[in-house]
Design a protein around this motif. Structure first.
Motif, short mmCIF file in Angstrom:
data_model
loop_
_atom_site.label_atom_id
_atom_site.label_comp_id
_atom_site.label_asym_id
_atom_site.label_seq_id
_atom_site.Cartn_x
_atom_site.Cartn_y
_atom_site.Cartn_z
N PRO A 91 0.84 -1.21 0.00
CA PRO A 91 0.00 0.00 0.00
C PRO A 91 0.87 1.25 0.00
N LEU A 92 0.67 2.12 -0.96
CA LEU A 92 1.44 3.35 -1.08
C LEU A 92 0.62 4.53 -0.57
N ALA A 93 1.27 5.67 -0.41
CA ALA A 93 0.59 6.85 0.13
C ALA A 93 -0.39 7.45 -0.87
N GLY A 94 -0.35 7.03 -2.11
CA GLY A 94 -1.24 7.55 -3.13
C GLY A 94 -0.78 7.07 -4.49
N PRO A 95 -1.40 7.58 -5.57
CA PRO A 95 -0.99 7.18 -6.92
C PRO A 95 0.49 7.47 -7.15
N LEU A 96 1.18 6.53 -7.80
CA LEU A 96 2.61 6.65 -8.04
C LEU A 96 2.85 6.65 -9.55
N VAL A 97 3.50 7.71 -10.06
CA VAL A 97 3.72 7.87 -11.49
C VAL A 97 5.17 8.27 -11.73
N ALA A 98 5.81 7.59 -12.67
CA ALA A 98 7.13 7.98 -13.14
C ALA A 98 6.97 8.50 -14.57
N ALA A 99 7.52 9.68 -14.85
CA ALA A 99 7.31 10.31 -16.15
C ALA A 99 8.56 11.04 -16.58
N ALA A 100 8.72 11.17 -17.91
CA ALA A 100 9.84 11.92 -18.48
C ALA A 100 9.36 12.57 -19.77
N ALA A 101 9.75 13.83 -19.95
CA ALA A 101 9.37 14.58 -21.15
C ALA A 101 10.39 15.69 -21.34
N ARG A 102 10.08 16.63 -22.22
CA ARG A 102 11.03 17.71 -22.51
C ARG A 102 11.33 18.55 -21.27
N GLY A 103 10.39 18.60 -20.34
CA GLY A 103 10.62 19.37 -19.12
C GLY A 103 11.51 18.67 -18.11
N GLY A 104 11.83 17.37 -18.34
CA GLY A 104 12.69 16.63 -17.43
C GLY A 104 12.05 15.35 -16.97
N ALA A 105 12.68 14.70 -16.03
CA ALA A 105 12.19 13.45 -15.44
C ALA A 105 11.68 13.72 -14.04
N ARG A 106 10.62 13.02 -13.67
CA ARG A 106 10.05 13.26 -12.34
C ARG A 106 9.34 11.99 -11.85
N ILE A 107 9.15 11.96 -10.53
CA ILE A 107 8.34 10.92 -9.88
C ILE A 107 7.30 11.62 -9.03
N ASP A 108 6.02 11.28 -9.23
CA ASP A 108 4.93 11.88 -8.47
C ASP A 108 4.32 10.82 -7.56
N LEU A 109 4.13 11.20 -6.31
CA LEU A 109 3.47 10.33 -5.33
C LEU A 109 2.32 11.11 -4.72
N ALA A 110 1.12 10.58 -4.83
CA ALA A 110 -0.06 11.23 -4.27
C ALA A 110 -0.19 12.66 -4.80
N GLU A 111 0.04 12.80 -6.11
CA GLU A 111 -0.08 14.08 -6.81
C GLU A 111 0.94 15.11 -6.33
N ARG A 112 2.05 14.64 -5.78
CA ARG A 112 3.13 15.52 -5.37
C ARG A 112 4.43 15.01 -5.97
N THR A 113 5.21 15.92 -6.51
CA THR A 113 6.50 15.54 -7.09
C THR A 113 7.51 15.32 -5.97
N ILE A 114 8.04 14.12 -5.89
CA ILE A 114 9.02 13.82 -4.84
C ILE A 114 10.44 13.83 -5.37
N ALA A 115 10.62 13.80 -6.68
CA ALA A 115 11.96 13.89 -7.27
C ALA A 115 11.81 14.36 -8.71
N ARG A 116 12.71 15.27 -9.12
CA ARG A 116 12.68 15.72 -10.51
C ARG A 116 14.02 16.34 -10.89
N VAL A 117 14.37 16.20 -12.16
CA VAL A 117 15.55 16.83 -12.74
C VAL A 117 15.21 17.27 -14.15
N GLU A 118 15.88 18.31 -14.62
CA GLU A 118 15.67 18.74 -15.99
C GLU A 118 16.33 17.80 -16.98
N SER A 119 17.48 17.26 -16.57
CA SER A 119 18.20 16.31 -17.42
C SER A 119 18.94 15.35 -16.51
N GLY A 120 18.68 14.07 -16.65
CA GLY A 120 19.31 13.09 -15.79
C GLY A 120 18.34 12.00 -15.40
#
Length: 877
Positions: free
Chosen positions: A562-591
């Protein structure tokens, strides 16, 4: 002829039965050892005295009273086995002793009349008990104590069955040598004596008495090790004894006189006895408790049962009269109590069999239920007992000691850190000696080491406490392990999630058993992935424009915690990020970004790696270097002292070295409506602050008190920088003076050479959080800080540069009113990825700036609670 044949057959049956019991007892020991080895602490670390017992045998040292010579000698032999680290060998010694104790519990159960099946079930119930299992996976003296107590009773029961004096002498020898480990074995003496004197066998032969006298002398002679190693200046001697009187004081534990046999009947009956009883009940579990009750009542008149119960009662009488590690103290007692659970299971089956309608099938079912004793304990206690993944302390300490500069000084802030330094110093497992020394936990010792030209370091607790003595420690740069190595250390069934944008290479998932998770083919600009550590379940997406992976049971084709909420890993021109419960917990522009979640769903770490950064993971533990002195002031009764320099960082810290309380009166001339936050950061204490608003300035009345043994650390934080502030101790008491010092951050807001910073809500960032904030609160999604009304952040911003601030906050906020050093900057409106505002260079002052945040919601703009996950700050280059 027929009589001789019958006697021969009987002897053959006895030998066959004994052989079967020996084999099954060995199987119990092997099964127990396999369980303990699988859950063993694999490296340095552990609770209470474990860090010391992980090296004490290796160096033939002398631990605390009574000195434990038998443990020291036996573990010394065991640590010579060339397997793993010295700590692992010492831990394994406990596991082996615990497995032998389980085999002895089996033997005792058989001697009490239990069948092989129920005796084995009870022995495995012992192995899976919470406290017993705990003693088996750490280096401690309790598993050996369990062996010695169980061996005494097993041998004594064998003497009672056969009448041969050799068994009695062996039992006495086991008792004599057991005195060299844990003195709770003395509790078996009344039952031992009563059993020996009432069996009707001859026990007073010269040979028997002489043999027992020799064994007693040898048992007592073990303590000569203390004198010998004291005179030889052993590498670690906690208690010294160079004479008979010194040795007597060590053996009788004079140092702990106030913790043994010093309690009145009321304390014993209302505190100690209930605590011990609760621990024993937990060891048994429901099934074991029922079995024990039936077994103890059913054979209470048996001489053998009286011996075992009497020995257990005698040891318990000692345990309830001692203050200390009760979980460890009851370990040998449980070896004597669990056999009655086996007897009880047999008795229940016999009763069911006697019921005409029930028959043997129902009786067999009852015996089958005996397996519930170990199985229920296994299910209830496995997670708490399993230490197999706890390697972080050892890896961190070895790395720190290898990377510290030569001739560094390390503050021994507490018992654990002191034992850690000694372990690595004495074993050499952190590399060759480079002149690194330990210094006592005091500001004077740290300053003296610095004057000698040494660089002084401390762990988190020591660095925090020494801030109250005017020393500023900041986080030292320690190179962590490569990402692949860190992934390999994650617990089984953890979940790893990540995303990559414009990175030259993907994250290597082979370290967690998913070498084929990444699809074959040409590299793509964006990737997102997830996998379950060393278990089935993975997913990997790659695209040239953008990619998104919702991490759930369907996408991974495996169950997830059971996680704290929806978990999404995404990457696009704006960078890479991980969202947990509709909050970004990690992001970089390149990397690359990577997050790991524990098997229970709790966020372990969220990591960010720029494309040009090495993929190494900072240790969660940290070490801090003495870098400066902080402004301090000595407050005394009715003598006003200027505290303006102390409050330059927004707050002060103080401590009380002795029990007592004190009242501090602080005046803020020309400043009104000042708000304050009082907190006890560490230790046992209380602090309260009352603010009285006056036209000429506010008056803050702060009461601090030390309420326990652990020295407290107090903090008083304000909501702004004050142009003038003074304070005094308002009334003389005990103590009558107190020192307060400015609290400087333990970690620089902006890493060296970088223009971007992340202010997390953890304890390390305490100095940045002023009035209005709560303490750091642990949540499954990471630490947060909460504010009921307006709250202040004290930030060292660079003057002459604009700063961009992004607040990562919980939803439900219409906007946040922002002011910098009382200058309003407008309303920060939350966006999907945070609340963003610009801090203009013209509003930033030299030193620390006070950033005030006031959350609003609804049309009436009422103040509402604010939950802050992190603040991201970047400055114009």
């Amino acid at each position: 002829m027929k009589a001789r044949s019958a006697l021969t057959s009987a002897r053959r049956a006895i030998r066959t039965g004994l052989t079967s019991d020996v084999l099954l007892g060995l199987a119990v020991a092997a099964g127990s050892l396999a369980l303990f080895a699988a859950t063993l602490q694999p490296d340095f670390g552990g609770p209470e005295d474990t860090p010391k017992f992980q090296f004490i045998g290796y160096v033939l040292g002398i631990p605390h009273p009574p000195g434990y010579p038998l443990y020291v000698l036996l573990s010394h032999v065991f640590t010579a086995i060339p397997i793993g680290t010295i700590a692992y060998r010492a831990n394994l010694f406990s596991a082996v002793m615990a497995a032998i104790a389980c085999a002895l519990a089996y033997a005792i159960a058989r001697q009490l009349g239990a069948t092989r099946w129920t005796a084995a079930c009870a022995a495995m119930g012992l192995a899976t008990g919470a406290s017993f299992w705990r003693s088996a996976v750490f280096a401690e003296v309790y598993s050996l104590a369990a062996v010695m107590a169980g061996l005494v009773i097993t041998l004594l029961l064998a003497w009672g069955a056969r009448g041969r004096s050799g068994w009695l002498v062996a039992a006495f020898g086991a008792f004599a040598f057991g005195l060299g480990n844990h003195l709770t074995i003395v509790g078996v003496v009344p039952a031992f004596a009563a059993y020996a004197l009432t069996r009707g066998y001859r026990i007073w032969s010269i040979r028997t008495v002489g043999a027992c006298a020799v064994l007693l002398a040898l048992g007592a002679g073990q303590y000569g090790l203390i004198v010998a190693r004291t005179r030889q200046e052993a590498p670690y001697v906690e208690v010294r004894a160079t004479s008979a009187s010194d040795l007597l004081g060590v053996v009788t534990a004079e140092r702990f006189a106030d913790q043994r046999f010093a309690f009145g009947p009321a304390v014993l009956l209302t505190e100690h006895l209930p605590a011990v009883s609760a621990l024993i009940a937990r060891e048994f579990g429901a099934a074991g408790t029922i079995g024990f009750a039936i077994g103890a009542i059913g054979i209470v008149r048996s001489a053998n049962a009286a011996l075992v119960l009497g020995a257990a009662a005698g040891m318990l009488a000692m345990v309830v009269n001692i203050s200390g590690d009760l979980k460890g103290f009851i370990t040998p007692v449980m070896v004597l109590l669990w056999p009655f659970a086996a007897v009880g299971a047999n008795a229940a089956a016999g009763y069911v069999r006697s019921i005409r309608r029930a028959g043997s099938v129902a009786a067999a079912a009852v015996l089958g239920l005996a397996a519930l004793m170990p199985l229920a304990n296994l299910a209830a206690n496995y997670d708490a007992a399993d230490q197999s993944q706890h390697t972080a302390d050892g890896r961190f300490l070895r790395t720190v000691l290898r990377q510290l500069p030569e001739r560094a000084a390390v503050v021994a802030e507490d018992y654990w850190s002191d034992m850690a330094w000694r372990y690595y110093h004495l074993t050499g497992e952190a590399g060759p000696d480079r002149g690194i020394v330990r210094v006592d936990f005091s500001a004077d010792s740290a300053r003296n080491a610095a004057r000698e030209g040494r660089r002084v370091f401390a762990l988190a607790t020591g660095a925090t406490f020494l801030a109250a003595e005017g020393l500023t420690f900041t986080r030292a740069a320690i190179e962590g392990p490569p990402l692949a190595e860190w992934l390999r250390s994650l617990p089984r069934r953890s979940v790893v999630v990540g995303a990559v944008a414009y990175a030259p290479s993907p994250v290597d998932m082979s370290a967690i058993g998913h070498s084929r998770a990444r699809p074959q083919g040409r590299d793509r600009a964006f990737e997102a992935f997830a996998a379950v550590v060393h278990s089935a379940g993975d997913a990997w997406r790659r695209e040239d424009d953008e990619v998104s992976l919702t991490v759930d049971a369907q996408s991974l084709r495996a169950p997830l915690p059971p996680l704290a909420g929806p978990l999404v890993a995404a990457a696009a021109r704006g960078g890479a990020r991980i969202d947990l419960a509709e909050r970004t917990i990690a992001r970089v522009e390149s990397g690359a970004v990577v997050a790991a979640f524990a098997p229970d769903g709790t966020l372990l770490r969220a990591l960010e790696f720029g494309s040009d950064e090495p993929r190494r993971v900072d240790y969660e533990g940290a070490i801090y270097e003495l870098t400066a002195e902080s402004p301090c002031a000595e407050l005394k009764p009715d003598a006003w002292v200027d505290l303006t320099p102390v409050f330059a960082t927004g707050s002060w810290v103080a401590t009380l070295h002795a029990p007592g309380s004190i009242v501090i009166e602080t005046v803020t001339p020309g400043s009104r409506d000042v708000r304050a936050r009082s907190a006890v950061l560490l230790g046992d204490g209380t602090i309260t602050t009352e603010v009285t608003h006056r036209s000429e300035g506010d008056v803050l009345t702060t009461r601090v008190a030390r309420t326990g043994d652990r020295r407290p650390l107090f903090r008083l934080a304000l909501d702004r920088r004050l142009p003038a502030v003074r304070a005094r101790v308002r009334a003389a008491g005990a103590p009558s003076a107190i020192r307060v010092c400015a609290l400087n951050p333990m970690r620089a807001l902006f890493p060296p050479g970088r223009a971007a910073a992340v202010l997390n809500a953890n304890f390390e960032s305490e100095a940045y959080f002023g009035a209005g904030w709560s303490d750091a609160i642990r949540t499954p999604a990471g630490p947060v800080r909460r504010a009921e009304n307006a709250a202040t952040l004290f930030l060292p911003l660079a003057p002459g540069r604009d700063h961009r601030l992004v607040l990562e906050i919980a939803p439900g906020i219409r906007g946040i009113e922002v002011a910098l050093d009382d200058q309003p900057l407008g309303l920060c409106t939350p966006l999907p990825r945070g609340c963003e505002i610009i801090l203009p260079s013209g509003a930033i002052q030299n030193g620390v700036s006070a950033l005030t945040l006031a959350a609003r919601s609804g049309a009436d703009s009422r103040s509402v609670p604010l939950t802050l996950f992190a603040a991201r700050i970047s400055r114009a280059r």
